[in-house]
Motif scaffolding. Structure first.
Motif, PDB file in Angstrom:
ATOM      1  N   ALA A   1      27.969  52.176  -6.072  1.00 54.64           N
ATOM      2  CA  ALA A   1      27.167  51.832  -7.163  1.00 54.64           C
ATOM      3  C   ALA A   1      26.873  50.009  -7.356  1.00 54.64           C
ATOM      4  O   ALA A   1      25.642  49.880  -7.713  1.00 54.64           O
ATOM      5  N   VAL A   2      27.756  49.440  -6.973  1.00 55.67           N
ATOM      6  CA  VAL A   2      27.774  47.968  -7.103  1.00 55.67           C
ATOM      7  C   VAL A   2      26.704  47.601  -5.848  1.00 55.67           C
ATOM      8  O   VAL A   2      25.811  46.711  -6.032  1.00 55.67           O
ATOM      9  N   ALA A   3      26.839  48.377  -4.766  1.00 54.33           N
ATOM     10  CA  ALA A   3      26.097  47.727  -3.526  1.00 54.33           C
ATOM     11  C   ALA A   3      24.550  48.255  -3.990  1.00 54.33           C
ATOM     12  O   ALA A   3      23.772  47.597  -3.506  1.00 54.33           O
ATOM     13  N   LEU A   4      24.373  49.438  -4.546  1.00 52.62           N
ATOM     14  CA  LEU A   4      23.187  49.944  -5.028  1.00 52.62           C
ATOM     15  C   LEU A   4      22.360  49.137  -5.869  1.00 52.62           C
ATOM     16  O   LEU A   4      21.205  48.553  -5.775  1.00 52.62           O
ATOM     17  N   ARG A   5      22.938  48.553  -6.843  1.00 51.35           N
ATOM     18  CA  ARG A   5      22.767  47.303  -8.082  1.00 51.35           C
ATOM     19  C   ARG A   5      22.313  46.253  -7.119  1.00 51.35           C
ATOM     20  O   ARG A   5      21.235  45.450  -7.434  1.00 51.35           O
ATOM     21  N   ALA A   6      23.012  45.808  -5.975  1.00 57.75           N
ATOM     22  CA  ALA A   6      22.600  44.523  -4.976  1.00 57.75           C
ATOM     23  C   ALA A   6      21.405  45.112  -4.484  1.00 57.75           C
ATOM     24  O   ALA A   6      20.500  44.121  -4.433  1.00 57.75           O
ATOM     25  N   ALA A   7      21.148  46.339  -3.824  1.00 53.42           N
ATOM     26  CA  ALA A   7      20.005  46.552  -3.029  1.00 53.42           C
ATOM     27  C   ALA A   7      18.761  46.590  -4.036  1.00 53.42           C
ATOM     28  O   ALA A   7      17.673  46.027  -3.683  1.00 53.42           O
ATOM     29  N   LEU A   8      18.996  47.012  -5.298  1.00 56.10           N
ATOM     30  CA  LEU A   8      17.778  46.792  -6.307  1.00 56.10           C
ATOM     31  C   LEU A   8      17.491  45.796  -6.658  1.00 56.10           C
ATOM     32  O   LEU A   8      16.123  45.397  -6.737  1.00 56.10           O
ATOM     33  N   GLU A   9      18.296  44.537  -6.642  1.00 57.85           N
ATOM     34  CA  GLU A   9      18.155  43.314  -6.941  1.00 57.85           C
ATOM     35  C   GLU A   9      17.297  42.531  -5.967  1.00 57.85           C
ATOM     36  O   GLU A   9      16.112  41.922  -5.980  1.00 57.85           O
ATOM     37  N   ILE A  10      17.589  42.993  -4.659  1.00 57.03           N
ATOM     38  CA  ILE A  10      16.713  42.520  -3.434  1.00 57.03           C
ATOM     39  C   ILE A  10      15.642  42.948  -3.495  1.00 57.03           C
ATOM     40  O   ILE A  10      14.329  42.557  -3.278  1.00 57.03           O
ATOM     41  N   ILE A  11      15.168  44.541  -3.699  1.00 55.24           N
ATOM     42  CA  ILE A  11      13.935  45.057  -3.859  1.00 55.24           C
ATOM     43  C   ILE A  11      13.070  44.583  -4.936  1.00 55.24           C
ATOM     44  O   ILE A  11      11.794  44.272  -4.552  1.00 55.24           O
ATOM     45  N   ARG A  12      13.667  43.775  -5.866  1.00 55.18           N
ATOM     46  CA  ARG A  12      12.906  43.413  -7.091  1.00 55.18           C
ATOM     47  C   ARG A  12      12.544  41.944  -6.717  1.00 55.18           C
ATOM     48  O   ARG A  12      11.729  41.444  -7.379  1.00 55.18           O
ATOM     49  N   SER A  13      13.048  41.442  -5.631  1.00 56.38           N
ATOM     50  CA  SER A  13      13.007  40.012  -5.612  1.00 56.38           C
ATOM     51  C   SER A  13      11.800  39.512  -4.603  1.00 56.38           C
ATOM     52  O   SER A  13      11.179  40.500  -4.053  1.00 56.38           O
ATOM     53  N   ASP A  14      11.703  38.148  -4.400  1.00 55.16           N
ATOM     54  CA  ASP A  14      10.646  37.800  -3.384  1.00 55.16           C
ATOM     55  C   ASP A  14      10.949  38.391  -1.925  1.00 55.16           C
ATOM     56  O   ASP A  14       9.999  38.543  -1.257  1.00 55.16           O
ATOM     57  N   ASP A  15      12.375  38.294  -1.911  1.00 51.19           N
ATOM     58  CA  ASP A  15      12.805  38.836  -0.472  1.00 51.19           C
ATOM     59  C   ASP A  15      12.339  40.310  -0.266  1.00 51.19           C
ATOM     60  O   ASP A  15      11.679  40.496   0.756  1.00 51.19           O
TER      61      ASP A  15
END
Length: 385
Positions: A273-287
């Motif tokens: 769940a922690v890793a998925l939240r990090a993936a979500l942050e990436i998806i929403r970012s400029d990256d």
């Protein structure tokens, strides 16, 4: 016929039809390369559309989550397995996608089965796109509700089926992007049809979430639609596994009481769940936006090259680019020729797809480079000669 005789007959039938499935153990199966037995191939069979399974931020988050929570949840979320990590991920997903609630499931298959099993009663009607995922159609066929299927992406057929209301309620079911053909559902028109008839809409957006829409919010966002039930999975653009159901507060409370797949399954590891939240942050970012643009560029380049070569593709603008071959043996032979030239491609055969439409299910990702797409086209041209 004994159990063993029945099993042997079924297996022999699959072998005779060139439809026998085998697993292949690989050393590395996601990202740009697939590695096995010391060899490597350009990987065109991965659903890791944005390349996030290898992203340092996601990997570090999982490691940090494991250090804090351990490697397992320890139980069902209804007992002791629901942690702050799960709660934070659900809250982030709900805020991102504009829903009051999100509920986590161990897989997309489980989420689809759980929702339909919990909602559908004997007086209800389920109206599903004919090409919906096996998890949706299986759950619908096993439920006490009446199942009707509408012609793929045919809104007029859907409207006719919804026109005569059953004693109970109606639930229309479709995907955002279809897993085998890669085409998109006309969600705006489907949503209008369900709204007019008083039905609810359930969308499985496994292959759209993270890739389409603003900030990667998916197929529904791209068509300005908010279905009553939205299922998103994490095995594709998120680069991991698991799923979530987005819904209202009351539906979430109902599923917490009656969704057996949720109640009686061990919760996903909190580190995940922690890793998925990090993936979500990436998806929403400029990256994440840059990765979506890279993927879109690869899709355009591949379709342009395929058109030049006269290859038969479906009408897909997604990362899924099926090359229709026809017969099972031809698809298997073509996949083998591509592997011999360094491109790992999987042949998809009935019963996963209709008879006579065996195909190479080519998937493109942001992890690929432009030269990889050129190489794939070159190898396809040679293998088809």
């Amino acid at each position: 016929m004994s159990w063993q005789q029945r099993i042997n007959a079924a297996l022999n039938e699959r072998r005779a039809a060139d439809a026998f499935r085998r697993r292949v153990a690989v050393e590395h199966g996601a990202g740009r390369w697939l590695q096995r037995d010391g060899e490597r191939w350009l990987n065109f069979s991965s659903n890791d559309y944005l390349g996030l399974s290898q992203h340092p931020q996601a990997v570090a988050a999982w490691q940090e989550g494991a250090a804090r929570y351990g490697v397992g949840s320890g139980g069902s979320g209804h007992v002791s397995g629901y942690t702050v990590a799960h709660q934070q991920l659900e809250a982030s997903l709900a805020e991102w996608l504009g829903y009051p609630r999100a509920l986590l499931f161990i897989s997309g298959f489980a989420a689809n089965q759980a929702v339909i099993a919990a909602l559908a009663g004997k007086d209800d009607r389920l109206v599903a796109d004919r090409l919906s995922h096996a998890s949706l159609l299986e759950a619908a066929s096993l439920s006490p509700a009446q199942l009707r299927r509408f012609t793929h992406n045919d809104v007029s057929h859907l409207q006719r089926l919804l026109a005569t209301a059953p004693d109970g309620q109606q639930l229309a079911i479709t995907e955002g992007i279809f897993s085998m053909d890669g085409d998109a559902a006309p969600l705006a028109a489907i949503h209008e049809a369900t709204r007019t008839s008083g039905a609810w809409l359930m969308v499985d957006d496994a292959h759209g979430i993270g890739v389409t829409g603003a900030q990667g919010r998916g197929s529904c966002d791209a068509q300005n639609v908010r279905p009553e039930l939205l299922v998103v999975t994490f095995g594709k653009a998120f680069g991991q596994s698991g799923a979530a159901v987005l819904c209202s507060d009351t539906v979430a409370d109902y599923l917490l009481q009656f969704a057996r797949h949720l109640i009686y399954s061990t919760a996903m590891p909190p580190a995940q769940a922690v890793a998925l939240r990090a993936a979500l942050e990436i998806i929403r970012s400029d990256d994440g936006q840059q990765r979506r643009e890279t993927l879109a560029s690869h899709i355009r380049a591949f379709r342009r090259g395929a058109r030049t070569l006269g290859l038969t593709l479906t009408d897909s603008q997604s990362a899924i680019q099926p090359l229709i071959v026809g017969e099972n043996d031809q698809a298997l032979a073509l996949a083998q020729r591509l592997r011999e030239q360094g491109c790992w491609v999987t042949a998809i055969r009935p019963p996963t797809v209709p008879a006579g439409t065996a195909r190479l299910r080519l998937t493109l990702t942001a992890a690929h480079q432009g030269q990889d797409i050129e190489r794939l086209l070159e190898v396809l041209h040679g293998a088809r000669q």
